[in-house]
Design an enzyme around this catalytic site. Sequence first.
Site, mmCIF file in Angstrom:
data_model
loop_
_atom_site.group_PDB
_atom_site.id
_atom_site.type_symbol
_atom_site.label_atom_id
_atom_site.label_comp_id
_atom_site.label_asym_id
_atom_site.label_seq_id
_atom_site.Cartn_x
_atom_site.Cartn_y
_atom_site.Cartn_z
ATOM 1 N N ASP A 1 2.786 -3.664 -4.362
ATOM 2 C CA ASP A 1 1.365 -3.351 -4.581
ATOM 3 C C ASP A 1 0.667 -2.909 -3.284
ATOM 4 O O ASP A 1 0.451 -1.727 -3.079
ATOM 5 C CB ASP A 1 0.655 -4.554 -5.219
ATOM 6 C CG ASP A 1 -0.496 -4.190 -6.141
ATOM 7 O OD1 ASP A 1 -0.690 -2.992 -6.386
ATOM 8 O OD2 ASP A 1 -1.180 -5.113 -6.623
ATOM 9 N N ASP A 2 0.289 -3.857 -2.449
ATOM 10 C CA ASP A 2 -0.417 -3.585 -1.180
ATOM 11 C C ASP A 2 0.158 -4.563 -0.144
ATOM 12 O O ASP A 2 -0.507 -5.559 0.208
ATOM 13 C CB ASP A 2 -1.924 -3.854 -1.344
ATOM 14 C CG ASP A 2 -2.517 -3.117 -2.531
ATOM 15 O OD1 ASP A 2 -2.801 -1.922 -2.409
ATOM 16 O OD2 ASP A 2 -2.681 -3.743 -3.603
ATOM 17 N N GLU B 1 -3.890 -7.292 -15.503
ATOM 18 C CA GLU B 1 -3.909 -7.947 -14.190
ATOM 19 C C GLU B 1 -5.189 -8.804 -14.176
ATOM 20 O O GLU B 1 -5.119 -10.023 -14.342
ATOM 21 C CB GLU B 1 -3.909 -6.919 -13.054
ATOM 22 C CG GLU B 1 -3.888 -7.531 -11.648
ATOM 23 C CD GLU B 1 -4.201 -6.522 -10.543
ATOM 24 O OE1 GLU B 1 -4.808 -5.475 -10.824
ATOM 25 O OE2 GLU B 1 -3.869 -6.818 -9.371
ATOM 26 N N HIS C 1 -3.146 0.467 -14.460
ATOM 27 C CA HIS C 1 -3.237 -0.975 -14.227
ATOM 28 C C HIS C 1 -3.847 -1.622 -15.474
ATOM 29 O O HIS C 1 -4.946 -1.235 -15.905
ATOM 30 C CB HIS C 1 -4.142 -1.271 -13.036
ATOM 31 C CG HIS C 1 -3.515 -1.007 -11.703
ATOM 32 N ND1 HIS C 1 -3.042 0.222 -11.331
ATOM 33 C CD2 HIS C 1 -3.278 -1.831 -10.642
ATOM 34 C CE1 HIS C 1 -2.550 0.152 -10.096
ATOM 35 N NE2 HIS C 1 -2.684 -1.084 -9.646
ATOM 36 N N HIS D 1 5.469 0.811 -7.559
ATOM 37 C CA HIS D 1 4.029 0.494 -7.578
ATOM 38 C C HIS D 1 3.569 0.125 -6.167
ATOM 39 O O HIS D 1 3.712 -1.019 -5.726
ATOM 40 C CB HIS D 1 3.777 -0.663 -8.559
ATOM 41 C CG HIS D 1 2.329 -0.961 -8.800
ATOM 42 N ND1 HIS D 1 1.738 -0.866 -10.038
ATOM 43 C CD2 HIS D 1 1.342 -1.370 -7.961
ATOM 44 C CE1 HIS D 1 0.472 -1.191 -9.965
ATOM 45 N NE2 HIS D 1 0.199 -1.509 -8.703
HETATM 46 N N1 ADE Z 1 -5.908 -1.062 -5.896
HETATM 47 C C1 ADE Z 1 -5.117 -1.517 -4.936
HETATM 48 N N2 ADE Z 1 -4.489 -2.637 -5.336
HETATM 49 C C2 ADE Z 1 -4.908 -2.905 -6.584
HETATM 50 C C3 ADE Z 1 -4.635 -3.921 -7.529
HETATM 51 N N3 ADE Z 1 -3.801 -4.911 -7.270
HETATM 52 N N4 ADE Z 1 -5.273 -3.863 -8.711
HETATM 53 C C4 ADE Z 1 -6.117 -2.869 -8.972
HETATM 54 N N5 ADE Z 1 -6.403 -1.889 -8.117
HETATM 55 C C5 ADE Z 1 -5.799 -1.904 -6.934
HETATM 56 ZN ZN ZN Z 2 -1.702 -1.887 -7.959
#
Ligand code: ADE
Ligand code: ZN
Length: 338
Positions: free
Chosen positions: A283-284, A205, A202, A22
């Site tokens: 994630d990011d 969350e 997703h 992810h």
């Molecule tokens: N796009 C990038 N990161 C995300 C996240 N944590 N939740 C939803 N969309 C995303």
């Molecule tokens: Zn994500």
Amino acid sequence: MDEETRFEFEDALRRMPKLELHLHHEGAAPPEFIRQLAAEKSVNLSGIFDRSGSYRYTDFPDFLRVYEAATQVLKTPEDYHRLTLAVLEQSAQHGVIYCESFLSPDFCGGGDLPAWRDYLAAIEDAAGMAERAHGITLRGIVTAVRHFGPDMAKRSALCAAETAGDFITGFGMGGDETKGHQGDFAYAFDMAREAHLKLTTHAGEFGGPQSIREAIRDLRVARIGHGVRAIEDMALVEEIAARGIVLEVCPGSNVALGLYADVAAHPVKRLADAGVRVTISTDDPPFFHTDMTSEFIHLHNAFGWGLADFTALGQSAAAAAFCNEALRARLIKRLEAF
Ligand code: ADE
Ligand code: ZN
């Protein structure tokens, strides 16, 4: 643990082979990389960085805004070629041998199929270079952006269906989970399923358990991005475990975006103890000041997880990877060789 043992343990965590399922392609862009592109293109992006040069955002909607602002400088296949090299080199430094990243035709050509093919060719070329240089394999999950709506999602699904194959192996959805319902996107997910793509979305969350129930019922996904808020409904946790649905859990992301105070308060261990198949991802990573090694260190500190637990997590990820069986076998061999 004394200091030297601690150092050796953390170094072993960094070196151990990992699979990450992810990861948002643009969300993995180092801020220096985005600043460099902005300078080359004379785009003023100063508002999205703090004084130390990190991405600056206040909450989840603001995070999405900053994310999309950063994509303003990612405008050509060549930009994505460079981005892919930077992202994979960074992941490989943390022992990642296999990575699935979310690729959005919305950002890569605005949903136009011929343009998407050009971006994809550049990303695949860079992935091949990174594989030869660093031994990391990339697979792509074409991803709809939820707040862009169902019509854009259909265009993304068409791009996914038309390019499904060895490299594009999945279809998913990210973006603002508070907008609309999972079922609004059923047409796009049905198209992707018809093209034999594996599915993830997703859910759970910024949406609660109901969003996860809808994802399972209406989109029939094999995996769920995050899914952690299932913990608010133990009957749902049991259902996820019984169905063998895999959660792509990103603890550092959830803490950075304020879902949980810290990793010790995160439900990942309770979910795993309840029999849910969990995997760990970032994630990011630059947005959340994390990387795969840090995720493992935090899990060790919070729950006492050690090398055997992380090996088991790697095996779960290999079993859940959206790849063909030959690659899965190779990945399992590399995990076992450690
Ligand atoms: N796009 C990038 N990161 C995300 C996240 N944590 N939740 C939803 N969309 C995303
Ligand atoms: Zn994500």
